[in-house]
Design a protein around this motif. Structure first.
Motif, short mmCIF file in Angstrom:
data_model
loop_
_atom_site.label_atom_id
_atom_site.label_comp_id
_atom_site.label_asym_id
_atom_site.label_seq_id
_atom_site.Cartn_x
_atom_site.Cartn_y
_atom_site.Cartn_z
N TRP A 1 31.82 43.00 52.50
CA TRP A 1 31.34 43.19 51.15
C TRP A 1 29.70 43.39 51.45
O TRP A 1 28.76 42.43 51.35
N TRP A 12 28.91 40.47 39.05
CA TRP A 12 29.25 40.52 37.37
C TRP A 12 27.93 39.62 36.91
O TRP A 12 27.15 39.88 35.66
N THR A 13 27.40 38.25 38.28
CA THR A 13 26.79 38.03 37.87
C THR A 13 25.11 37.79 38.32
O THR A 13 24.37 37.14 37.52
N ASN A 14 25.06 38.91 38.64
CA ASN A 14 23.17 38.96 39.38
C ASN A 14 22.99 40.53 39.19
O ASN A 14 21.79 40.59 39.53
N ASN A 50 42.58 39.92 42.88
CA ASN A 50 41.51 39.16 43.65
C ASN A 50 41.49 37.98 43.01
O ASN A 50 40.41 37.88 42.05
N GLU A 51 41.44 37.15 44.36
CA GLU A 51 40.59 35.96 44.14
C GLU A 51 40.84 34.86 42.07
O GLU A 51 40.26 34.87 41.46
N GLN A 109 32.55 47.30 39.69
CA GLN A 109 31.05 47.27 40.20
C GLN A 109 31.00 47.97 41.12
O GLN A 109 30.09 48.19 41.31
N ASN A 125 38.44 35.97 51.51
CA ASN A 125 36.70 36.26 51.38
C ASN A 125 36.23 35.24 51.19
O ASN A 125 35.90 34.08 50.67
N HIS A 183 40.48 43.44 39.96
CA HIS A 183 39.89 42.56 40.43
C HIS A 183 38.18 42.19 39.03
O HIS A 183 38.06 42.75 39.04
N PHE A 184 39.01 40.73 38.72
CA PHE A 184 38.44 40.84 37.91
C PHE A 184 37.64 40.88 35.93
O PHE A 184 37.10 41.27 35.40
N TYR A 230 31.95 33.76 51.89
CA TYR A 230 31.13 33.89 52.67
C TYR A 230 30.65 32.52 52.79
O TYR A 230 28.56 32.93 53.10
C1 BGP Z 1 33.22 37.46 45.60
C2 BGP Z 1 34.13 38.76 44.24
C3 BGP Z 1 33.46 40.41 44.47
C4 BGP Z 1 31.63 40.31 44.87
C5 BGP Z 1 31.70 39.41 45.80
C6 BGP Z 1 30.32 38.94 45.73
O1 BGP Z 1 33.82 36.74 44.38
O2 BGP Z 1 35.75 39.54 44.84
O3 BGP Z 1 33.75 41.04 43.33
O4 BGP Z 1 31.22 40.13 43.59
O5 BGP Z 1 32.28 37.65 45.75
O6 BGP Z 1 29.78 37.80 44.86
P1 BGP Z 1 28.26 38.23 44.23
O7 BGP Z 1 28.42 39.49 43.60
O8 BGP Z 1 28.41 37.54 42.42
O9 BGP Z 1 27.45 37.90 44.48
#
Ligand code: BGP
Length: 473
Positions: free
Chosen positions: A426, A434-436, A159-160, A19, A297, A116-117, A299
Motif C-alpha cells: 500500500w 479517507w481521513t488524511n 475489504n476490512e 482512493q 492488511n 472497499h469502504f 501496518y
Molecule cells: C487501510 C485501507 C486503505 C488505506 C490504508 C491506509 O485500512 O484498506 O484503504 O487507506 O488503510 O490508511 P490511511 O489512508 O488511513 O493511512
C-alpha cells in the motif's frame, strides 16, 4: 545474509476505487457515503485522487516496468449500480472491462475487491451494513460481477470489515461518525461476515474456476505490561479488532471464549449483544470451508493497558506526531512502550507484529489454504523538489527501510511454515486517504496531484529488485 522469498511469491501494488479513480461524478456514477460527508467536513475532496479513471494504463505501464506482478483494484459498486440496486450503468461496466483488459496487456493479474469502504449513498442511508437490505443488495451486486467479469480470476469480497465498522461506530472517523456504539460495531461486522459468506458460497456454486477471499485489517495486540489487567485489556482489544472476524471467516464459528470477550465489552457499556440466527451461522461455516485465501492488511501493532475511564479517542489525521489518543471504556487504553518507533501519524513500526499475525493464522486457523499480505506500507510526508523532469527519481529511504523489515518478517513466517503467497504494497501510487487527504503518501510512484504527473521513487527500483530476484536486499 539477505533473506529470500519463495520463487513463486507474487509482488503487487494495492489501490481502492475511491482512493485512486477520482471522476466521482463521471459516466453516471452514483453517490457514496463519503461524498456529502467530505463536503461537509471541508478538509479535502475525493477528486481528483490519482485520476486512475483516466490514467490506469499509464499506471499499469509503470507497474509492469517496476516488477509489479499483481494489483489490487476495487470495483466502485456505484459505477455499476448507481443506486446500489436496480438499473445497471453500462459505462461503469465498460470501464472495468477496459481496466482488466489493460491489466492483461501489461501482464498484471488483478485481485478485485467488491466492497472497499464505498457503500452507495442510498444503501448507506438505509442503514449500511446494519441493514438486511444492504446485505441482500451486496449479494446481488456480487453475483452480477461474477457473471459479467469472467476475466477476473481473483475476487475479494470485502475489504476490512472490522475497520469499516469500528471507524463508523466506535471511533467516529468514517460516516456516519458515531462513537462508542460497540453494539452497532459488532452487528455491522457480523452482518458483513454473513454478506461475505453468502457471496463466497454463491461464487463457489457458480464454478467459475477462480479464487475468492476476504481482506482483514489485522494488528497484533500485545499487553503493555505482564500484569493481569493489561493482558486482559489486550485480549479485549484483540476480540474487538481481530478475533471475532478471524473466527467467523476462517474457522466458520465464533469460539465461546471470543463471544465471552465481546459480551464483556458490550456489558461494560450497557449495550446489547449482536443478533445472529442458526441459519446464518451455517452459512458462515460453509463459507469458511470453501474460502481460498485470506488477505492480511498489517501496518502496525498495538499495546494495551487496563483502563476503566470514559471512552476518549483522538484521530491523528494530519501527521502531527504524538497527538493520537485511544482509550475505550470496557476495553483498554493504547500505550506504546517508549522504544517503539512510530510514523508521523503515530503508527508503530513493528515488523514482528506482522510475523506474529501470520503465524497466528497459520497455527490457529488451519482451514484457510493461502495467505496474501494485501496491504502494508508506510505513509510519509513527501514533496516534489524543484527542477524535476520526467527522469527524476525521488529518494524515499524510510520506505525502503520499512519494506525491507516487513518483507523480512514475512520471509521469516514463510520459513516457519506460513503459506504466504504474495505481498501488495500500500500503495501502488500516491492516492487519496479517507481521513488524511493528500498529504500522507504511500506510493511507489509519486503523484503530483495538481498536474497528475507521475515520478518514480527509489523504493520502486528497490521493489523491482525484490520482484526479479526474490532476495530482500
Ligand atoms: C487501510 C485501507 C486503505 C488505506 C490504508 C491506509 O485500512 O484498506 O484503504 O487507506 O488503510 O490508511 P490511511 O489512508 O488511513 O493511512
Amino acid at each position: 545474509m539477505s533473506k529470500t522469498l519463495p520463487k513463486d511469491f507474487l509482488m503487487g501494488g494495492a489501490t481502492a476505487a475511491y482512493q485512486v479513480e477520482g471522476a466521482t461524478k463521471e459516466d453516471g456514477k452514483g453517490q457514496v457515503l463519503w461524498d456529502d460527508f467530505l463536503k461537509k467536513e471541508g478538509r479535502f475532496a475525493p477528486d481528483p485522487a490519482a485520476d486512475f479513471y483516466h490514467r490506469y494504463d499509464e499506471d499499469l505501464a509503470l507497474s509492469e516496468k517496476y516488477g509489479v506482478q499483481v494489483i489490487r483494484v476495487s470495483i466502485a459498486w456505484s459505477r455499476i449500480f448507481p443506486d446500489g440496486t436496480g438499473a445497471v450503468e453500462p459505462r461503469g461496466v465498460a470501464y472495468y472491462h477496459k481496466l482488466f483488459a489493460s491489466c492483461k496487456q501489461h501482464g498484471i493479474e488483478p485481485f478485485v475487491t467488491l466492497h472497499h469502504f464505498d457503500t452507495p449513498e442510498r444503501l448507506h442511508v438505509a442503514g449500511d451494513w446494519l441493514s438486511q437490505e444492504m446485505v441482500d443488495a451486496f449479494v446481488a451486486y456480487a453475483k452480477f460481477c461474477f457473471q459479467e467479469f469472467t476475466e477476473v480470476k481473483y475476487w475479494i469480497t470485502i475489504n476490512e470489515p472490522t475497520s469499516m465498522a469500528v471507524q463508523q461506530y466506535t471511533n467516529g472517523t468514517f460516516p456516519p461518525a458515531e462513537s462508542g456504539r460497540f453494539d452497532k460495531t459488532f452487528q455491522a461486522e457480523h452482518n458483513q461476515m454473513i454478506a461475505h459468506a453468502r457471496v463466497v458460497n454463491a461464487y463457489k456454486s457458480m464454478d467459475l474456476g477462480g479464487k475468492i477471499g476476504i481482506v482483514h485489517a489485522l494488528q497484533t495486540v500485545y499487553p503493555y505490561s505482564n500484569s493481569e489487567g493489561d493482558r486482559h485489556a489486550a485480549a479485549l482489544q484483540d476480540a474487538l479488532e481481530n478475533r471475532l472476524y478471524l473466527d467467523g471467516t476462517l474457522a466458520g464459528k465464533y469460539a465461546p471464549e471470543t463471544l465471552a470477550l465481546v459480551k464483556e465489552i458490550l456489558d461494560k457499556n450497557n449495550q446489547k449483544m449482536f443478533k445472529s440466527t442458526p441459519e446464518e451461522l451455517d452459512v458462515i461455516d460453509k463459507a469458511a470451508h470453501q474460502l481460498d485465501f485470506v488477505g492480511v492488511n498489517n501496518y502496525f501493532s498495538k499495546w494495551l493497558r487496563e483502563y476503566n475511564g470514559k471512552s476518549e479517542t483522538v484521530h491523528n489525521g494530519t501527521g502531527a506526531k504524538g497527538t493520537s489518543v485511544a482509550r475505550l471504556h470496557g476495553v483498554g487504553e493504547e500505550k506504546r512502550p517508549d522504544n517503539i518507533e512510530t510514523t508521523d501519524w503515530d503508527w508503530s513500526i513493528y515488523p514482528r507484529g506482522m510475523h506474529d499475525m501470520l503465524m497466528r493464522i497459520h497455527n490457529d486457523y488451519p482451514l484457510v489454504p493461502e495467505i496474501y499480505v494485501t496491504e502494508n506500507g508506510i505513509g510519509l510526508k513527501e514533496e516534489l523538489p524543484g527542477n524535476v523532469n520526467k527522469n527524476t527519481v525521488l529518494a524515499d529511504p524510510k520506505r525502503i527501510d520499512y519494506l525491507k523489515k516487513y518483507l523480512g518478517a514475512i520471509a521469516d513466517a514463510i520459513a516457519e511454515g506460513a503459506n504466504v503467497k504474495g505481498y501488495f504494497i500500500w500503495s501502488l501510487q500516491d492516492q487519496f486517504s479517507w481521513t488524511n487527504g493528500y498529504s500522507k503518501r504511500y506510493g511507489l510512484f509519486f503523484v503530483d496531484f495538481p498536474t497528475q504527473k507521475r515520478y518514480v521513487k527509489q523504493s520502486a527500483i528497490w521493489f523491482k529488485k525484490v520482484s526479479d530476484t526474490h532476495v530482500i536486499p
